[in-house]
Write an enzyme that holds these catalytic residues in place. Structure first.
Site, PDB file in Angstrom:
ATOM      1  N   CYS A  85     -26.025   8.952 -12.852  1.00 40.82           N
ATOM      2  CA  CYS A  85     -26.921   7.833 -13.124  1.00 40.82           C
ATOM      3  C   CYS A  85     -26.184   6.537 -13.452  1.00 40.82           C
ATOM      4  CB  CYS A  85     -27.858   8.189 -14.285  1.00 40.82           C
ATOM      5  SG  CYS A  85     -28.655   9.799 -14.079  1.00 40.82           S
ATOM      6  N   HIS A  95     -36.819   6.459 -13.054  1.00 38.94           N
ATOM      7  CA  HIS A  95     -35.356   6.533 -13.051  1.00 38.94           C
ATOM      8  C   HIS A  95     -34.877   6.690 -11.609  1.00 38.94           C
ATOM      9  CE1 HIS A  95     -31.314   7.223 -14.023  1.00 38.94           C
ATOM     10  NE2 HIS A  95     -31.431   8.088 -15.019  1.00 38.94           N
ATOM     11  N   GLU A 113     -28.978   6.021 -27.573  1.00 40.78           N
ATOM     12  CA  GLU A 113     -28.723   4.635 -27.180  1.00 40.78           C
ATOM     13  C   GLU A 113     -29.078   3.680 -28.316  1.00 40.78           C
ATOM     14  OE1 GLU A 113     -29.348   1.605 -23.406  1.00 40.78           O
ATOM     15  OE2 GLU A 113     -30.628   3.375 -23.550  1.00 40.78           O
ATOM     16  N   PHE A 161     -25.269  11.665 -16.333  1.00 36.52           N
ATOM     17  CA  PHE A 161     -25.013  13.068 -16.636  1.00 36.52           C
ATOM     18  C   PHE A 161     -23.514  13.314 -16.566  1.00 36.52           C
ATOM     19  CE2 PHE A 161     -28.921  15.984 -15.988  1.00 36.52           C
ATOM     20  CZ  PHE A 161     -29.631  15.225 -16.883  1.00 36.52           C
ATOM     21  N   LYS A 166     -37.072   1.196 -16.687  1.00 34.46           N
ATOM     22  CA  LYS A 166     -37.511   2.507 -16.219  1.00 34.46           C
ATOM     23  C   LYS A 166     -38.939   2.819 -16.657  1.00 34.46           C
ATOM     24  CE  LYS A 166     -32.896   4.614 -16.022  1.00 34.46           C
ATOM     25  NZ  LYS A 166     -32.089   3.496 -16.564  1.00 34.46           N
ATOM     26  N   HIS A 199     -30.532   1.563 -20.861  1.00 35.63           N
ATOM     27  CA  HIS A 199     -30.647   2.712 -19.946  1.00 35.63           C
ATOM     28  C   HIS A 199     -32.034   3.319 -20.116  1.00 35.63           C
ATOM     29  CE1 HIS A 199     -29.250   5.782 -17.259  1.00 35.63           C
ATOM     30  NE2 HIS A 199     -29.402   6.749 -18.157  1.00 35.63           N
TER      31      HIS A 199
END
Length: 430
Positions: A180, A357, A331, A416, A352, A320
């Site tokens: 990502c 996503h 985050e 990831f 998002k 994110h």
């Protein structure tokens, strides 16, 4: 020798919220969601039955010889559309413009398997007595099918080759696979290459689609996807107490990065300057971020140092913000660690919440949104934020866009495996 400056002179996107930058940004400011029932294949037996799909994309609008690229997955097709629009926007589409050996492609992407019969047919093999697909059984069956029948074209690196050939981009060519964070890392590494003098222009970004049964069941097995099937439009709810996972999407985006003097000589429009880049790894787990955001903290701090900025210089963070329990709390903790008390005055939002996503394409599309926020003086909201999570207690611009002039924007992308990328884009000053 003074480090060369890198500016953005072109942008192109193919997203669930529009196929142009203007359409994408207008949708963000309106708080419009792209999330709805999956139509790419019959997902009724799956734990998650919705996604954020690109609608109305036609390859014919971007290439003369459609047959040459019709066999490619939508990963490559989205990249073609976004790259053509970005190069046209920058005034570099014509093969006769510029030294093409100094113009390259850096792209973040992932697997290109999609829409082939083995995947679709294997759904029946994985449907349990309840009529619902069991992700574990499905994955076992599908891997057996794939080991016998290699119908999928894996397009992790070939997309870069297609773009180089189609648009005569003879310079450095690089495929980045950091999940990502991939498209953001492609942009950061491309900027470093231009700074070092090894290229003058790079079309950088990413494209990805995991809207196939293997992609959906894979994330279901990780319990990462929302299962709010009764209300998909409200399923992506970053920083909300009731969030239950992210909404998977697809798309592509490209920004044209260019050395400042090269852009000046051409009389190019300069949208913003890429001033900071930070890249780290959590070295923690393959599927979970570090709970305190260890790697994210260092990535943001490194980006600020690279940009020669103080934390209080940042006027907005495009987070994110996936809408998973682990990411949003980690985050938030990382932002507090980097920005201290100023974190509570700093507007933060998640694109998002509307886009879903876009996996490897998420970072570049969110950077484009960040550039537009910088230029227009309007910050997009986080929609579906109804019940604030006590652990997520920052200013997430809930539900309504906000007018605010800012000079520097930080964009986060975390992948990831613990890959962390932070980019700073700044208002261009001559």
């Amino acid at each position: 020798m003074m480090r060369r400056r890198v500016v953005i002179t072109g942008m192109g996107v193919i997203t669930p919220l529009g196929h142009t930058v203007a359409e994408l940004f207008a949708s963000q400011l309106e708080g419009r969601t792209a999330v709805g029932p999956l139509t790419r294949f019959d997902a009724r037996t799956m734990p998650t039955t919705f996604a954020s799909e690109v609608k109305g994309f036609e390859l014919d609008k971007y290439v003369d010889d459609r047959g040459r690229y019709a066999h490619c997955g939508v990963n490559t097709q989205f990249a073609i559309g976004a790259t053509k629009d970005a190069l046209a926007d920058a005034g570099l589409l014509d093969e006769g413009t510029g030294d093409r050996s100094r113009i390259g492609v850096y792209l973040g992407s992932g697997e290109g398997a999609e829409d082939f019969p083995a995947l679709i047919n294997s759904i029946a093999l994985a449907t349990g007595p309840s009529g619902k697909a069991d992700p574990a059984t499905f994955q076992r069956e599908i891997l057996q099918v794939l080991s016998r029948d290699r119908e999928a074209e894996v397009e992790m690196h070939t997309t870069c080759g297609h773009l180089a050939h189609l648009f005569a981009l003879d310079g450095p060519n690089f495929a980045c696979q950091t999940a990502c964070a991939a498209s953001s890392q492609a942009i950061g590494e491309a900027a470093e290459l231009i700074r070092a003098g090894d290229a003058d222009v790079i079309a950088a970004g990413g494209s990805h689609s995991m809207l196939h049964p293997l992609g959906i069941t894979g994330f279901n097995r990780l319990t990462a996807l929302s299962q709010r099937n009764e209300s998909p439009r409200t399923a992506s709810r970053p920083f909300d107490l009731t969030r239950d996972g992210f909404v998977i999407g697809e798309g592509g985006g490209i920004v044209v990065l260019e050395e400042l003097e090269h852009a000046r000589k051409r009389g190019a429009t300069i949208y913003a300057e890429v001033t900071g880049y930070g890249t780290t790894a959590d070295a923690y787990r393959m599927t979970d971020p570090h709970p305190q955001g260890k790697g994210a903290i260092r990535a943001m701090a490194d980006a600020l140092t690279d940009a020669k900025l103080k934390p209080t210089d940042i006027g907005y963070i495009n987070a994110h913000g996936t809408s998973t329990q682990a990411n949003d709390s980690a985050e938030t903790a990382a932002i507090k660690a980097v920005f201290g008390e100023y974190a509570y005055q700093l507007p933060v939002s998640s694109s998002k919440s509307m886009l879903g996503h876009l996996i490897a394409a998420a970072g570049v599309v969110e950077l484009v949104i960040s550039v537009m926020a910088l230029r227009k003086g309007v910050l997009p909201p986080t929609i579906n934020l109804e019940t604030p999570d006590p652990e997520c207690d920052l200013d997430y611009i809930p539900n309504v866009a906000r007018e605010k002039r800012v000079d520097h924007v930080l964009s986060n992308s975390f992948g990831f495996g613990g890959q962390n990328i932070a980019l700073v884009v700044s208002r261009f000053r001559d």
